[in-house]
Motif scaffolding. Structure first.
Motif, mmCIF file in Angstrom:
data_model
loop_
_atom_site.group_PDB
_atom_site.id
_atom_site.type_symbol
_atom_site.label_atom_id
_atom_site.label_comp_id
_atom_site.label_asym_id
_atom_site.label_seq_id
_atom_site.Cartn_x
_atom_site.Cartn_y
_atom_site.Cartn_z
ATOM 1 N N LEU A 21 -11.113 -0.246 -0.691
ATOM 2 C CA LEU A 21 -9.804 -0.675 -0.513
ATOM 3 C C LEU A 21 -9.529 -1.690 0.548
ATOM 4 O O LEU A 21 -10.187 -1.781 1.420
ATOM 5 C CB LEU A 21 -8.932 0.688 -0.091
ATOM 6 N N PRO A 22 -8.345 -2.330 0.350
ATOM 7 C CA PRO A 22 -8.164 -3.335 1.283
ATOM 8 C C PRO A 22 -7.598 -2.860 2.425
ATOM 9 O O PRO A 22 -6.831 -1.832 2.441
ATOM 10 C CB PRO A 22 -7.266 -4.539 0.445
ATOM 11 N N LYS A 23 -7.548 -3.715 3.434
ATOM 12 C CA LYS A 23 -6.773 -3.281 4.806
ATOM 13 C C LYS A 23 -5.257 -3.219 4.643
ATOM 14 O O LYS A 23 -4.927 -3.994 3.685
ATOM 15 C CB LYS A 23 -7.062 -4.342 5.942
ATOM 16 N N LYS A 74 5.531 2.207 0.900
ATOM 17 C CA LYS A 74 4.325 1.632 1.143
ATOM 18 C C LYS A 74 3.631 1.144 -0.208
ATOM 19 O O LYS A 74 3.749 1.889 -0.831
ATOM 20 C CB LYS A 74 3.209 2.573 2.102
ATOM 21 N N PRO A 75 3.043 0.011 -0.258
ATOM 22 C CA PRO A 75 2.248 -0.202 -1.353
ATOM 23 C C PRO A 75 1.439 0.859 -1.770
ATOM 24 O O PRO A 75 0.553 1.443 -0.666
ATOM 25 C CB PRO A 75 1.796 -1.627 -1.203
ATOM 26 N N GLU A 76 1.128 1.033 -3.092
ATOM 27 C CA GLU A 76 -0.037 2.068 -3.417
ATOM 28 C C GLU A 76 -1.459 1.782 -2.605
ATOM 29 O O GLU A 76 -2.131 2.813 -1.943
ATOM 30 C CB GLU A 76 -0.173 2.152 -4.683
ATOM 31 N N THR A 77 -1.709 0.516 -2.402
ATOM 32 C CA THR A 77 -3.090 0.085 -1.690
ATOM 33 C C THR A 77 -2.966 0.786 -0.521
ATOM 34 O O THR A 77 -4.017 1.424 0.095
ATOM 35 C CB THR A 77 -3.250 -1.259 -1.721
ATOM 36 N N GLU A 78 -1.803 0.732 0.184
ATOM 37 C CA GLU A 78 -1.752 1.319 1.734
ATOM 38 C C GLU A 78 -1.620 2.835 1.696
ATOM 39 O O GLU A 78 -2.116 3.566 2.391
ATOM 40 C CB GLU A 78 -0.494 0.734 2.356
ATOM 41 N N ILE A 79 -1.021 3.180 0.790
ATOM 42 C CA ILE A 79 -1.132 4.677 0.432
ATOM 43 C C ILE A 79 -2.315 5.432 0.498
ATOM 44 O O ILE A 79 -2.997 6.348 1.192
ATOM 45 C CB ILE A 79 -0.059 5.367 -0.503
ATOM 46 N N TYR A 80 -3.082 4.838 -0.422
ATOM 47 C CA TYR A 80 -4.545 5.106 -0.568
ATOM 48 C C TYR A 80 -5.324 5.032 0.663
ATOM 49 O O TYR A 80 -6.375 5.840 1.207
ATOM 50 C CB TYR A 80 -5.256 4.580 -1.834
ATOM 51 N N ALA A 86 -4.600 -9.041 3.430
ATOM 52 C CA ALA A 86 -5.949 -8.421 2.717
ATOM 53 C C ALA A 86 -5.619 -8.597 1.305
ATOM 54 O O ALA A 86 -6.801 -9.077 0.385
ATOM 55 C CB ALA A 86 -6.275 -7.171 3.333
ATOM 56 N N ILE A 87 -4.461 -8.299 0.766
ATOM 57 C CA ILE A 87 -4.313 -8.541 -0.766
ATOM 58 C C ILE A 87 -4.304 -10.027 -1.108
ATOM 59 O O ILE A 87 -4.894 -10.207 -2.059
ATOM 60 C CB ILE A 87 -2.816 -7.950 -1.168
ATOM 61 N N GLU A 88 -3.902 -10.875 -0.542
ATOM 62 C CA GLU A 88 -4.077 -12.402 -0.530
ATOM 63 C C GLU A 88 -5.446 -12.693 -0.734
ATOM 64 O O GLU A 88 -5.827 -13.674 -1.528
ATOM 65 C CB GLU A 88 -3.110 -13.405 0.081
ATOM 66 N N ASP A 89 -6.116 -12.306 0.298
ATOM 67 C CA ASP A 89 -7.517 -12.628 0.454
ATOM 68 C C ASP A 89 -8.278 -12.317 -0.916
ATOM 69 O O ASP A 89 -9.273 -12.718 -1.234
ATOM 70 C CB ASP A 89 -8.177 -11.901 1.657
ATOM 71 N N PHE A 90 -8.191 -10.974 -1.276
ATOM 72 C CA PHE A 90 -8.462 -10.390 -2.602
ATOM 73 C C PHE A 90 -8.174 -11.247 -3.849
ATOM 74 O O PHE A 90 -9.250 -11.453 -4.454
ATOM 75 C CB PHE A 90 -8.176 -8.967 -2.641
ATOM 76 N N LEU A 91 -6.908 -11.708 -3.904
ATOM 77 C CA LEU A 91 -6.699 -12.578 -4.804
ATOM 78 C C LEU A 91 -7.098 -13.800 -4.823
ATOM 79 O O LEU A 91 -7.672 -14.340 -6.059
ATOM 80 C CB LEU A 91 -5.050 -12.488 -4.907
ATOM 81 N N LYS A 92 -7.059 -14.385 -3.813
ATOM 82 C CA LYS A 92 -7.905 -15.730 -3.503
ATOM 83 C C LYS A 92 -9.247 -15.833 -4.045
ATOM 84 O O LYS A 92 -10.153 -16.603 -4.573
ATOM 85 C CB LYS A 92 -7.851 -16.169 -2.137
ATOM 86 N N GLU A 93 -10.034 -14.873 -3.762
ATOM 87 C CA GLU A 93 -11.424 -14.647 -4.035
ATOM 88 C C GLU A 93 -11.664 -14.583 -5.666
ATOM 89 O O GLU A 93 -12.657 -14.992 -6.213
ATOM 90 C CB GLU A 93 -12.114 -13.417 -3.438
#
Length: 690
Positions: free
Chosen positions: A479-481, A455-461, A486-493
């Motif tokens: 944290l992102p979903k 699992k990516p660390e974001t998902e672990i948390y 959700a990660i791509e949405d964060f990066l796009k913003e």
């Protein structure tokens, strides 16, 4: 087969762009990406080894729990692990407070998503964290105090230099793409000087090699400055218009005698004059300092001394004329840029108590009180082998009640864990990265699904927060979903904040930010208190309690051990690793099978050591056993062991180092290390603790 543009997220100068071929959820090929003008020929051997790294049978793919009876790790599942982690964190929070937990994160993989790790600890009320850095902050601080910013000309501008001074840098191994414009410059008639205690692969292309005693480069630079000033080989117009404190600097260097400089540095007077003649007579000049010199206790002042040579000769803000140390122009997303981001807070925020120095991790962990440390969470790092004072650090880690490590492989630090969580690799989650050498902003897209139970660390948390009982709406503030959308949405913003950047274009290749300066400081504006380049810096005195002028001060030499142990230990980087990463791969082991110590032939003979003999390298901090390699390429009274070796592979240089901070920037003085060597008749492949 699909082809994607990506970039290497490791702690490396080059930050190479390359194209990857993916088939059946597997990375199968890597090609160059010529649109990155800094790395047009593609990645190095380590980059090509990503195919093995991504598909390695040794990769950790499941959560692992150490069996207390056998000491061995056993596969577990996320439900069990999250339950244990939630209970442990809640226990330490409730019984001892949040600051009984140490959150250790380093530079193993760069990217904007790393912020979510800190967000988790912030959400649950905080943790103890660290200030400072292992890598380069003394040089960053020195450059910032002098110039007001850390930036340099575009890498390809080196082709315009007529004189290139590689001061303590072996680019042929540690920044191989830099050799492309250097070779072009040399082909057009440029001269290159290498200043290094070792005769490196880079030095083979030089017209002049100078080998100073380690830690005395500042004295050498001040001696050259004295000659340039006395022989009137300086740029008076540039100094008058753009330099603050020149008169004080000139007066300070006047006191030095070149004979004394020669004695301090162990460099012959004629070579000091020869270096001064080259710097004074050839323009444009680019000085390229390595990071090793600022890893001494006098490192910040050393860098200020070197930088003064570029300043007084007017080699700033022009084509081919540059101080080429750090280029943070692609760090456009950073709220607080380096080196300021390494400072401890002036006023504690109550959430992150940055009470522990990265340089003195072992000592500070053992000394931390109110509360004592009870737990450590490690990610993106391997402190057991990479932080100073390995023996003391092992004691500090083993004294804790609970240890968690997030990693892809069974590193020395992972072996100390109670729970190991499998980490994502660079292909399994999207991110955006910059570079501290080339000026590009790059997308590192997700191209395969995570392997096994990774699992990516974001998902672990995210799931850990869920298990700890935090409501969804609270978690999503930090944290992102789960999932890459959700990660791509964060990066796009994030990208939307910069009109020149476009997420779809980033998918195709690297992009320059609008703030990029092809020729750094070409506007001759400097973000310093005086608005000029500051050879005299009040801030240097006020913040770091060092001389406001670039000054040579002897190193601490491992708390005085220089008289007890006669050999300077150098621990340079190597082309085969990025610190402690990559050497566990089979393709890399073909070229780097075991550690060795490089020693001058005459120093070896006086110790009855022959080539390939096993030797004991030791001082008061520890020792380990490895083979000796004899040659005439290293300066006498110096020995060299490349850094990054795991204990499992034969030992770490940090068995020998002491936790010391640099004179400024809260850096780490790895090279203030003196050792002795003696022949060891019985070969041992594993280091023995004191």
């Amino acid at each position: 087969m699909q082809v994607f543009s990506t970039a290497c997220p490791r702690n490396c100068y080059s930050t190479c762009s390359f194209k990857i071929h993916v088939e059946n959820n597997k990375v199968i090929n890597i090609d160059p990406h010529p649109e990155n003008l800094a790395t047009p020929e593609g990645p190095c051997l380590k980059g090509l080894a990503y195919i093995e790294r991504a598909n390695s049978p040794d990769r950790i793919l499941d959560p692992l729990i150490k069996n207390k009876n056998t000491g061995k790790f056993e596969k577990s599942d996320w439900k069990t692990v999250f339950s244990i982690l939630a209970d442990k964190i809640q226990y330490f929070k409730n019984q001892f407070g949040n600051h009984s937990i140490l959150f250790y994160a380093s530079s193993g993989m760069s990217g904007l998503t790393n912020k979510f790790s800190s967000n988790f600890w912030k959400m649950i009320g905080g943790a103890t964290t660290m200030y400072g850095n292992l890598c380069w902050p003394a040089g960053l601080e020195a450059t910032y105090l002098t110039m007001g910013d850390n930036k340099h000309n575009a890498p390809w501008d080196l082709e315009n230099a007529k004189l290139i001074v590689m001061w303590g840098k072996n680019a042929a191994e540690t920044n191989i793409h830099q050799m492309i414009p250097i070779d072009k410059a040399l082909a057009k008639g440029a001269t290159m000087v290498v200043i290094d205690p070792r005769r490196t692969q880079t030095a083979e292309k030089a017209s002049l090699l100078i080998q100073p005693r380690p830690g005395t480069d500042g004295a050498l630079a001040l001696g050259v400055a004295k000659i340039l000033i006395e022989q009137n080989q300086i740029d008076h117009d540039f100094i008058e218009k753009h330099v603050h404190g020149y008169e004080e600097f000139a007066k300070s260097v006047h006191q030095y005698r070149i004979a004394d400089i020669a004695e301090i540095t162990n460099v012959g007077e004629r070579f000091i004059y020869q270096l001064a003649d080259l710097i004074g007579s050839i323009k444009p000049m680019t000085i390229i300092p390595g990071f090793g010199m600022q890893r001494f206790s006098n490192g910040g002042q050393t860098i200020r001394c070197l930088l003064a040579l570029s300043v007084i000769t007017g080699n700033i803000g022009k084509k081919g004329a540059c101080w080429h140390y750090a280029n943070l122009q692609s760090y456009v997303f950073d709220e607080v840029k380096e080196p300021m981001s390494y400072y401890p807070p002036k006023v504690p925020d109550g959430i992150f108590r940055r009470s522990i120095s990265m340089a003195k991790l072992a000592e500070d962990m053992n000394a931390t009180k109110d509360p004592e440390l009870k737990m450590i969470w490690v990610e993106r790092g391997n402190p057991v082998s990479q932080n100073p004072d390995t023996n003391l650090l092992l004691k500090a880690i083993r004294k804790l009640e609970f240890r968690v490590v997030v990693d892809q492989f069974m590193t020395d630090t992972a072996l100390e864990a109670d729970i190991i969580l499998p980490a994502k690799n660079m292909f399994e989650q999207s991110d955006i990265i910059g570079s501290y050498w080339n000026p590009y902003i790059q997308l590192k897209p997700k191209v395969v699904e995570p392997a096994g139970e990774v699992k990516p660390e974001t998902e672990i948390y995210y799931w850990l927060a869920k298990k700890m009982g935090y409501p969804e709406e609270e978690i999503l503030k930090y944290l992102p979903k789960p999932g890459n959308d959700a990660i791509e949405d964060f990066l796009k913003e994030k990208v939307k904040e910069f009109p020149e950047l476009d997420y779809e274009q980033l998918k195709k290749g690297p992009i320059l930010a609008n703030s990029h300066e092809e020729i750094a400081f070409s506007d001759l504006k400097f973000n310093t208190p005086s608005g000029k380049i500051e050879l005299y810096s009040k801030q240097a005195k006020e913040i770091w309690n060092v001389s406001p002028l670039p000054t040579y001060v002897e190193t601490l030499k491992n708390n005085g051990n220089g008289t007890k142990y006669p050999l300077d230990l150098l621990s340079p980087n190597t082309k085969n690793r990025i610190h402690s990463q990559f050497n566990n791969l089979k393709i890399i082991k073909l070229f780097s099978p075991e550690p060795f110590v490089e020693i001058h032939v005459e120093d070896a003979i006086s110790r009855n050591v022959r080539d390939n003999d096993y030797v004991k390298v030791f001082n008061d901090n520890g020792y380990f056993i490895l083979k000796a390699k004899l040659n005439y390429c290293i300066k006498r009274k110096c020995v060299s062991i490349s850094n990054g070796w795991w204990i499992q592979e034969g030992g770490s240089t940090n068995f020998l180092s002491k936790g010391l901070e640099t004179d400024m920037g809260h850096g780490t003085a790895f090279h203030d290390t003196m050792v002795e060597i003696e022949k060891y008749d019985k070969p041992i492949t594993q280091k023995k603790n004191n």
